[in-house]
Design a protein around this motif. Structure first.
Motif, PDB file in Angstrom:
ATOM      1  N   UNK A  34       2.785  -1.759   4.772  1.00 10.53           N
ATOM      2  CA  UNK A  34       1.735  -0.907   4.204  1.00 10.53           C
ATOM      3  C   UNK A  34       0.741  -0.481   5.274  1.00 10.53           C
ATOM      4  N   UNK A  35       0.341  -1.419   6.151  1.00 13.60           N
ATOM      5  CA  UNK A  35      -0.631  -1.092   7.193  1.00 13.60           C
ATOM      6  C   UNK A  35      -0.032  -0.180   8.251  1.00 13.60           C
ATOM      7  N   UNK A  36       1.215  -0.419   8.615  1.00 11.37           N
ATOM      8  CA  UNK A  36       1.846   0.394   9.647  1.00 11.37           C
ATOM      9  C   UNK A  36       1.940   1.850   9.224  1.00 11.37           C
ATOM     10  N   UNK A  37       2.266   2.093   7.958  1.00 13.12           N
ATOM     11  CA  UNK A  37       2.418   3.453   7.446  1.00 13.12           C
ATOM     12  C   UNK A  37       1.156   3.978   6.774  1.00 13.12           C
ATOM     13  N   UNK A  38       0.083   3.161   6.743  1.00 11.80           N
ATOM     14  CA  UNK A  38      -1.193   3.570   6.121  1.00 11.80           C
ATOM     15  C   UNK A  38      -0.998   4.048   4.688  1.00 11.80           C
ATOM     16  N   UNK A  39      -0.130   3.368   3.957  1.00  6.53           N
ATOM     17  CA  UNK A  39       0.189   3.814   2.606  1.00  6.53           C
ATOM     18  C   UNK A  39      -1.020   3.687   1.686  1.00  6.53           C
ATOM     19  N   UNK A  40      -1.788   2.613   1.824  1.00 10.19           N
ATOM     20  CA  UNK A  40      -2.924   2.420   0.932  1.00 10.19           C
ATOM     21  C   UNK A  40      -3.960   3.538   1.118  1.00 10.19           C
ATOM     22  N   UNK A  41      -4.229   3.897   2.361  1.00  7.99           N
ATOM     23  CA  UNK A  41      -5.183   4.969   2.629  1.00  7.99           C
ATOM     24  C   UNK A  41      -4.661   6.314   2.131  1.00  7.99           C
ATOM     25  N   UNK A  42      -3.404   6.593   2.369  1.00  3.23           N
ATOM     26  CA  UNK A  42      -2.815   7.850   1.914  1.00  3.23           C
ATOM     27  C   UNK A  42      -2.774   7.926   0.397  1.00  3.23           C
ATOM     28  N   UNK A  43      -2.548   6.794  -0.243  1.00  8.48           N
ATOM     29  CA  UNK A  43      -2.513   6.747  -1.705  1.00  8.48           C
ATOM     30  C   UNK A  43      -3.882   7.127  -2.276  1.00  8.48           C
ATOM     31  N   UNK A  44      -4.952   6.596  -1.681  1.00  6.83           N
ATOM     32  CA  UNK A  44      -6.301   6.906  -2.159  1.00  6.83           C
ATOM     33  C   UNK A  44      -6.625   8.383  -1.984  1.00  6.83           C
ATOM     34  N   UNK A  45      -6.360   8.928  -0.808  1.00  6.48           N
ATOM     35  CA  UNK A  45      -6.732  10.314  -0.548  1.00  6.48           C
ATOM     36  C   UNK A  45      -5.825  11.295  -1.279  1.00  6.48           C
ATOM     37  N   UNK A  46      -4.603  10.905  -1.581  1.00  3.48           N
ATOM     38  CA  UNK A  46      -3.755  11.758  -2.426  1.00  3.48           C
ATOM     39  C   UNK A  46      -4.354  11.865  -3.825  1.00  3.48           C
ATOM     40  N   UNK A  47      -4.852  10.757  -4.332  1.00  2.00           N
ATOM     41  CA  UNK A  47      -5.515  10.788  -5.639  1.00  2.00           C
ATOM     42  C   UNK A  47      -6.777  11.646  -5.586  1.00  2.00           C
ATOM     43  N   UNK A  48      -7.580  11.493  -4.523  1.00  2.00           N
ATOM     44  CA  UNK A  48      -8.816  12.265  -4.414  1.00  2.00           C
ATOM     45  C   UNK A  48      -8.534  13.764  -4.302  1.00  2.00           C
TER      46      UNK A  48
END
Length: 350
Positions: A34-48
């Protein structure tokens, strides 16, 4: 009776320790992924982006609806995050651009301008993966202050842009009876509820990754839970035999000598006992991986390819009930097994 209870306690602790260690490995690999691909950050900004600016130019939602797209399109094909900026947020609300000026930045870009002080010093895209509800509410108020007509002007611009956020903020504004302080509190409550819903959706997707990683770990290490339980019981029996021999039991000593003079094993009774006790069931279970690490009594540890024996274990159907037991146990996660271990051992948090 006491000895029997001790036997069951050892068996329970051994199984829990195995499942805990493997669950921690699964969790660690998942977090690294998750950290390597920044999935958590991308998930948040996709929602925003979906909430504040709507779909992209092709009419597609920024936040994928399928598990496959979340871990394929989102990490590798479409990055919804704003570009990183090392500049602090402006101290005063910037004036809104007029019609004669260039088109205004997307709402997510304007939001990032107000929260970028919590960003990490990186290049490329932002790494913000969590925005506190209080900070989001203040950012919305600051964005409204940049409009000549305040909140009404911000709502009008959102409506003009056909932003999905318009309906949410309009409802909060009307419910606050056009009171700015109550509006800020309402936005905070609304965003907090949205983040809880988004977290539940994210965990639902991550469970599929954990399930896949748990299966891979089970097969790579060929962890047979049933076989491991039997090994723990054999270890206890062997320790009891060693204790009886130390007490002067001649029959037990002869039995240990027979074991230690079998082909391929040391004829030294003391050395044999030391070698056996230094390789408990947990070490033996982890030694069945496709690549095993051995630590000799003398010399440096060595890495060995164990492909042949590993494949034989996988193709032996009698091991599969144990594999299934281990796999299901890993799905419960490390927090579950840590709590079970604390209950068994009586360990309490300081």
């Amino acid at each position: 009776m006491i000895a029997l209870l001790s036997l069951y306690a050892d068996l329970a602790v051994g199984l829990v320790m195995l499942f805990l260690l493997m669950s921690l490995l699964v969790s660690g690999l998942n977090e690294a992924f998750v950290r390597l691909l920044s999935i958590r950050s991308k998930f948040l900004w996709a929602y925003l982006r979906d909430t504040m600016d709507g779909s992209d130019e092709q009419g597609k939602s920024w936040l994928p609806a399928k598990v496959r797209d979340v871990f394929a399109a989102l990490p590798f094909q479409r990055d919804p995050r704003p570009e990183f900026s090392d500049q602090p947020a402006p101290s005063d609300a910037a004036p809104a651009p007029t019609a004669a000026e260039e088109a205004p930045a997307p709402m997510t870009e304007r939001l990032y301008e107000r929260v970028q002080e919590i960003d990490h010093p990186r290049t490329g895209r932002t790494s913000i993966a969590n925005i506190p509800p209080e900070r989001f509410a203040v950012a919305v108020v600051e964005m409204a202050a940049a409009e000549p007509e305040g909140v009404e002007g911000l709502l009008g611009k959102l409506q003009e842009l056909k932003s999905p956020l318009h309906g949410h903020l309009k409802g909060v504004w009307e419910g606050a009876q056009r009171d700015m302080d109550r509006f800020r509190q309402g936005v905070e409550i609304w965003f907090d509820a949205e983040m809880q819903r988004l977290s539940m959706l994210y965990k639902r997707y991550v469970k599929w990754v954990v399930a896949v990683l748990g299966l891979l770990i089970t097969l790579i290490f060929s962890l047979d839970g049933v076989e491991f339980a039997k090994s723990v019981l054999r270890d206890n029996g062997y320790r009891a035999a060693v204790a009886a021999a130390a007490s002067g039991g001649p029959e037990v000593v002869e039995q240990l000598k027979v074991k230690c003079t079998q082909p391929g094993e040391s004829s030294d009774l003391a050395g044999c006992i030391t070698e056996t006790l230094s390789s408990p069931a947990l070490i033996q279970a982890l030694g069945n991986a496709v690549v095993s690490v051995s630590v000799p009594a003398e010399g440096d540890p060595s890495v060995q390819w164990n492909g042949g024996a590993w494949w034989d274990r996988l193709t032996t159907w009698t091991h599969w009930p144990g594999f299934l037991l281990t796999y299901v146990a890993l799905l419960f996660g490390a927090p579950f097994w840590w709590d079970i271990l604390r209950r068994i051992t009586g360990f309490k948090r300081s």
